[in-house]
Scaffold this motif. Structure first.
Motif, mmCIF file in Angstrom:
data_model
loop_
_atom_site.group_PDB
_atom_site.id
_atom_site.type_symbol
_atom_site.label_atom_id
_atom_site.label_comp_id
_atom_site.label_asym_id
_atom_site.label_seq_id
_atom_site.Cartn_x
_atom_site.Cartn_y
_atom_site.Cartn_z
ATOM 1 N N VAL A 75 0.878 -1.287 0.103
ATOM 2 C CA VAL A 75 -0.022 -0.050 -0.072
ATOM 3 C C VAL A 75 0.837 1.122 -0.133
ATOM 4 O O VAL A 75 2.087 1.244 0.482
ATOM 5 N N GLN A 76 0.439 2.056 -0.478
ATOM 6 C CA GLN A 76 1.047 3.643 -0.644
ATOM 7 C C GLN A 76 1.088 4.163 0.816
ATOM 8 O O GLN A 76 0.148 4.068 1.591
ATOM 9 N N PRO A 77 1.940 5.079 1.155
ATOM 10 C CA PRO A 77 1.854 5.954 2.264
ATOM 11 C C PRO A 77 0.284 6.968 2.228
ATOM 12 O O PRO A 77 0.157 7.181 1.425
ATOM 13 N N GLY A 78 -0.121 6.701 3.526
ATOM 14 C CA GLY A 78 -1.251 7.409 3.488
ATOM 15 C C GLY A 78 -2.533 6.673 3.298
ATOM 16 O O GLY A 78 -3.563 6.970 3.573
ATOM 17 N N GLY A 79 -2.075 5.255 2.929
ATOM 18 C CA GLY A 79 -3.472 4.351 2.502
ATOM 19 C C GLY A 79 -4.072 3.384 3.900
ATOM 20 O O GLY A 79 -3.248 3.759 4.876
ATOM 21 N N SER A 80 -4.520 2.513 3.522
ATOM 22 C CA SER A 80 -5.362 1.823 4.402
ATOM 23 C C SER A 80 -5.346 0.295 4.109
ATOM 24 O O SER A 80 -5.185 -0.153 2.791
ATOM 25 N N LEU A 81 -5.182 -0.614 5.128
ATOM 26 C CA LEU A 81 -5.253 -1.950 4.845
ATOM 27 C C LEU A 81 -6.153 -2.487 6.250
ATOM 28 O O LEU A 81 -6.285 -2.048 7.092
ATOM 29 N N ARG A 82 -6.847 -3.709 6.113
ATOM 30 C CA ARG A 82 -7.586 -4.443 7.007
ATOM 31 C C ARG A 82 -7.038 -5.759 7.074
ATOM 32 O O ARG A 82 -7.393 -6.383 6.258
ATOM 33 N N GLY B 94 1.693 -15.089 10.439
ATOM 34 C CA GLY B 94 2.062 -13.889 9.769
ATOM 35 C C GLY B 94 1.545 -13.356 8.265
ATOM 36 O O GLY B 94 1.456 -14.124 7.564
ATOM 37 N N THR B 95 1.474 -12.219 8.498
ATOM 38 C CA THR B 95 1.019 -11.489 6.975
ATOM 39 C C THR B 95 2.130 -10.203 6.885
ATOM 40 O O THR B 95 1.977 -9.388 7.644
ATOM 41 N N GLN B 96 2.492 -10.151 5.779
ATOM 42 C CA GLN B 96 3.394 -8.968 5.366
ATOM 43 C C GLN B 96 2.750 -7.778 4.943
ATOM 44 O O GLN B 96 1.557 -7.816 4.043
ATOM 45 N N VAL B 97 3.035 -6.908 5.452
ATOM 46 C CA VAL B 97 2.404 -5.459 5.240
ATOM 47 C C VAL B 97 3.605 -4.459 4.638
ATOM 48 O O VAL B 97 4.698 -4.348 5.505
ATOM 49 N N THR B 98 3.537 -3.897 3.424
ATOM 50 C CA THR B 98 4.577 -3.179 2.949
ATOM 51 C C THR B 98 4.051 -1.753 2.414
ATOM 52 O O THR B 98 3.040 -1.748 1.786
ATOM 53 N N VAL B 99 4.449 -0.688 3.093
ATOM 54 C CA VAL B 99 3.915 0.524 2.811
ATOM 55 C C VAL B 99 5.218 1.293 2.162
ATOM 56 O O VAL B 99 6.141 1.634 2.851
ATOM 57 N N SER B 100 4.977 1.669 0.947
ATOM 58 C CA SER B 100 6.000 2.033 0.140
ATOM 59 C C SER B 100 5.141 2.790 -1.251
ATOM 60 O O SER B 100 4.126 2.243 -1.539
ATOM 61 N N SER B 101 6.039 3.823 -1.738
ATOM 62 C CA SER B 101 5.416 4.642 -2.828
ATOM 63 C C SER B 101 6.134 3.928 -4.179
ATOM 64 O O SER B 101 5.764 4.359 -5.351
#
Length: 127
Positions: free
Chosen positions: A12-19, A120-127
């Motif tokens: 997801v991009q910075p400022g975005g959301s995930l559930r 576990g589940t990977q969350v990556t926040v990057s543009s």
């Protein structure tokens, strides 16, 4: 022990959301405390958010307060972590965990208090 399965991670991009979702192999979570932890690259696993299955009491790490919300499905056996305003420093593998030690939510919490863990589940926040 409880079997836990996380889902919902991704890029997801910075400022975005995930559930994120954590499904437990029990009929009800009423007797459990559920926690979300994360492990960032090169860092120790840290607690992010916690919820009591008995009364819905919640706790959050200072780094996620106001951005993350933990909740549970009272009709079933799933706990959610809604993550908003995501930052690159939120990038991590996120784990859910369960314990019957409900009282720890009202005092100090340690990873060693939890005896059931998901994969576990990977969350990556990057543009």
């Amino acid at each position: 022990q409880v079997q836990l399965v996380e889902s919902g991670g991704g890029l997801v991009q910075p400022g975005g959301s995930l559930r994120l979702s954590c499904a437990a192999s029990v009929f009800t979570l009423n007797e459990y405390a559920i926690g979300w932890f994360r492990q960032r690259p090169g860092k120790e696993r840290e607690g992010v958010s916690f919820i009591s299955g008995a009364d819905g009491f919640t706790r959050y790490a200072d780094s996620v307060k106001g951005r993350f919300t933990i909740s549970r499905d009272y009709a079933g056996n799933t706990v959610y972590l809604q993550m908003n305003s995501l930052k690159p420093e939120d990038t991590a593998v996120y784990y859910c965990a369960a314990t019957l030690k409900l009282w720890i939510l009202y005092s100090g919490i340690s990873t060693t208090d939890f005896d059931s863990w998901g994969q576990g589940t990977q969350v990556t926040v990057s543009s």
